[in-house]
Design an enzyme around this catalytic site. Structure first.
Site, PDB file in Angstrom:
ATOM      1  CG  LEU A  33      44.411  40.978  36.296  1.00 33.94           C
ATOM      2  CD1 LEU A  33      43.117  41.161  35.533  1.00 33.94           C
ATOM      3  CD2 LEU A  33      44.597  42.087  37.311  1.00 33.94           C
ATOM      4  CG  ASP A  34      46.366  41.464  33.069  1.00 36.03           C
ATOM      5  OD1 ASP A  34      45.402  41.375  32.298  1.00 36.03           O
ATOM      6  OD2 ASP A  34      46.602  42.462  33.756  1.00 36.03           O
ATOM      7  CB  ALA A  35      48.187  34.960  34.639  1.00 40.73           C
TER       8      ALA A  35
ATOM      9  CG  HIS B 120      47.437  43.747  29.876  1.00 41.14           C
ATOM     10  ND1 HIS B 120      46.626  44.252  30.849  1.00 41.14           N
ATOM     11  CD2 HIS B 120      48.705  44.056  30.251  1.00 41.14           C
ATOM     12  CE1 HIS B 120      47.360  44.828  31.797  1.00 41.14           C
ATOM     13  NE2 HIS B 120      48.632  44.730  31.445  1.00 41.14           N
TER      14      HIS B 120
ATOM     15  N   GLY C  79      47.964  44.313  35.446  1.00 42.57           N
ATOM     16  CA  GLY C  79      47.010  45.096  36.209  1.00 42.57           C
ATOM     17  C   GLY C  79      46.760  46.484  35.658  1.00 42.57           C
TER      18      GLY C  79
END
Lengths: 283, 283, 283, 283
Positions: D226-228, D191, D200
């Protein structure tokens, strides 16, 4: 060497540098440092010049009068400061000593060019350290059930000391919005995370919880919105699974000290220009 | 956006900025980026302006004619370059592919603004990679007992390709002094140590031997004296007792790639001014 | 939590970990931290265990007696230390206060786990700061024409204070070889460059002269050969053409403080194993 | 050197190291690398050993049979892998080539020890680069109005290629939760921000908006949220007011490449242990 620091911001267009440098050359002004920034996104132009004070034939008041028409022509926000006039700084602290001790030592060893007029703290723990440096210490406890009187006293002290800058050296209290508003771009905070990650309380705990691989610190101007003001300086250091929250707190202190000292230095040297919620830092 | 890049260096005195920016304003020149440096130690002044080409009423030849009297007045070393004219770059390599592959990819993905006219290598290993990019590959083996013919051929190729810059992307051969002299400040080398530590051969072995805690890379202009030319860019990465020499070589590659790419970028954008054996890098 | 720190080094072979951990398990020893290193180049094995003191049925003397046969079997260099016994540290300084003030504050705020038994300085400038911390200050001036008496007094003080570690916090004097030899791996110096670059005097001037893009600091054990002892920790910070030598000195101070504090911490926690002229640092 | 990599995680207690290392010593197992971590917060113990394969008298199946009772005794999660068996990796990409090119080159130059079985991309732009490396390229376009068929095909390909790891090298599509669940701790994403900042879309735009002074990249395992997912590796690079969003994108690429390559390397070498939403990385 005594210098004047001229800082300007205005909508960008042709001829700004020519006009200003032409003005300076007219008076034989010697530029020792020149920084420019044309911001493509906003269409603004930012500038900072350091001038040898002894190269100019007049003092700041005359400079201001002579420069004003140019500033008007270009719709400038501008200021000029004299390096020989030390800025007056109020430090605010709580119980944690690392940032305060670091700033005091930098000041004591002539690294930080300012006058520290007093320290205000909501606890009395750090009095000895401060007073050893010959700086007045004001203990203003904050009653969690009624913070207003404390902040009134804080405000009174800041005014009485004619502070050019207020530094929250891990003060751990949230200033009331009215005070933030009044002291806009004059209150500098150190937040112990890499903002915008981990806003608010216990950022190292939040960082440990999320499992990040670096922890950071952020020096920013205080605004009404918590931890959301214009960022002056940031940095991070590496951590790993080996680091407990306590280790992070310890390692993070070094990061906080450095970032706050750098940010404050930029502020004292008139190197920070705020535009909207962002900064131009001519380091 | 097409820009002209004006770069000047001259003894410092009052009025340089006013004169140059006044000249530009006369012709309605729009400055998009301005960098200045007054070097206190040497008493020299360095400057780099980027100007919107479309804001000026003339081409570079006319600019040069118009600017020449000013340059003479201030004893300037100066040049102006057109961002639309890509610099011609010759890459030189040996067997190690990491720096070469990195530069080729940056060029291929339009990150590196130049023309790579050819690759010259003393081994044939990297031909496939280079030719896939549509770039001519010249295999010029170096006979250790008589290197002169190889370097004559190298020199011929560099001239034939009209190179503005020659990049030693881990070429591993020492260029003859005459060639260094001829291509002064146009040959860029990446040395795999933090110079001046570990000059010469096998710097990672030297680093492991000394037990340093970080290893580095240095991008510099090549001069007659080995690894002693003006430094453009450097960086380091952390190592520990866990890292064998092989690990250092592997980790160091990443450092080399980044440092060389940054240094070359500065050079291509006319951001590097050499003064004596030091550089001013307007990044 | 009180721990014992067991540190061993021996030629590598099968069964070392099994033997030691088996020994510990026999006595119900709880390992809280375990670090191993097999050095491929030298064929040596290094280990450091932290054990909960309260998990073991005996004190250190009994531990030593019980462990000795195992140590002999594997030809180990080894030691065990009790975290509850603070190491005795003598700090040495000159006129520059930044490293000394930093260490004193870390000690004062319980970050540095040791006893600072005294400060020895060849100037009297820092007495006030030291005595405020309640630490004895010994002013031992060094006569440049006859340094011997001063170093005899220094040696006497170090012995009188039964120092486990001597920290040269920018002491600026070269200790005599006999003292280095006597205090082998117990004297920690901070050198203000990224060694092996810029050995000796005025490293920031050397750095400015060479035009490096980062400046550093090195914490190392002192040996007879100047600035050539085993490196414990290093770090660097970025500089540019904008930084004068004075700026480098100022920026470098932050690097020096951090590197020295980290290096000393490793030493105090028995995390540094010296092998030849290199260190294994179990951080 | 061929090694076995034994990785275990279990509730911490006395005797684990003794039991495991005793088991290994019984069979004459030579430990070349040993890493331990006792997590105080969770009370878990994590371990990774590398063993010389040729020092053991049996193959992995026999090892597993012999070790199983010990694992049961300590309620271990565990696995053992053979360094000679290359992990099978599927790379997924979109149009941006920098991460893909970087991984392909590291693989091509034998730096990345794995088999890249294929590249799956939702655009056809990168086919040439991939096929030059002799790797199959599957173009699986994603219909924004009905993504299901594309992801069904992606899943089919991943299964057909028997992927041990799936790397989202700037794939720019969000995998469906069912696929994340199925491939738990086997899908690695890069990311382009320092998570948890700027989750995001368009993180560089978010970063420019907030005015941060460093931009980063995060390599993490993909989970439904998401992205976690658990973070494997992160890093940052400095930016300033001079950097437009385009500059941030360009500079950020270098950070992304390095962080992804390091994270993938850790994964391939069985150095990443996931516990809850955090990782232990034995680098």
């Amino acid at each position: 060497m005594r210098t004047y620091r001229l800082v300007t911001a205005c909508p960008d267009r042709v001829g700004i540098v020519a006009k200003i440098s032409g003005f300076l050359a007219t008076y034989n002004g010697w530029i020792t440092e020149a920084s420019h920034h044309s911001d493509q996104a906003s269409g603004w132009f930012f500038m900072r010049y350091e001038l040898r004070a002894d190269s100019l034939p007049f003092e700041l008041d005359d400079f201001r009068r002579a420069f004003a028409p140019i500033a008007r022509e270009f719709d400038m926000h501008w200021q000029i400061a004299d390096s020989a006039v030390k800025k007056r700084v109020v430090l605010m602290a709580s119980k944690e000593s690392h940032c305060l001790a670091d700033l005091l030592h930098r000041w004591h060893s002539d690294e930080l060019d300012c006058e520290i007029t007093c320290v205000i703290a909501n606890h009395d723990d750090l009095r000895g350290m401060v007073e050893w440096h010959g700086i007045p210490y004001h203990h203003v406890p904050v009653d969690p059930n009624d913070k207003q009187p404390a902040f009134a006293e804080v405000e009174r002290l800041i005014e009485a000391h004619e502070a050019d800058a207020v530094v929250l050296a891990r003060y751990m209290q949230i200033l009331p919005p009215s005070l933030c508003e009044r002291l806009r771009h004059r209150v500098i905070n150190i937040h112990h995370s890499f903002l915008p990650s981990f806003v608010g309380a216990k950022p190292y705990h939040q960082a440990a919880q999320r499992g990040v691989k670096l922890i950071g610190a952020t020096c920013h101007y205080v605004t009404e919105e918590l931890d959301a003001g214009p960022i002056i300086e940031q940095d991070l250091i590496r951590v790993s699974h080996k680091d407990s929250v306590e280790d992070m707190v310890r390692k993070g202190k070094d990061c906080e000290k450095m970032v706050l000292a750098r940010g404050l230095r930029y502020h004292l040297e008139d190197r920070v220009l705020v535009h909207g919620n962002r900064t131009v830092v001519f380091d």
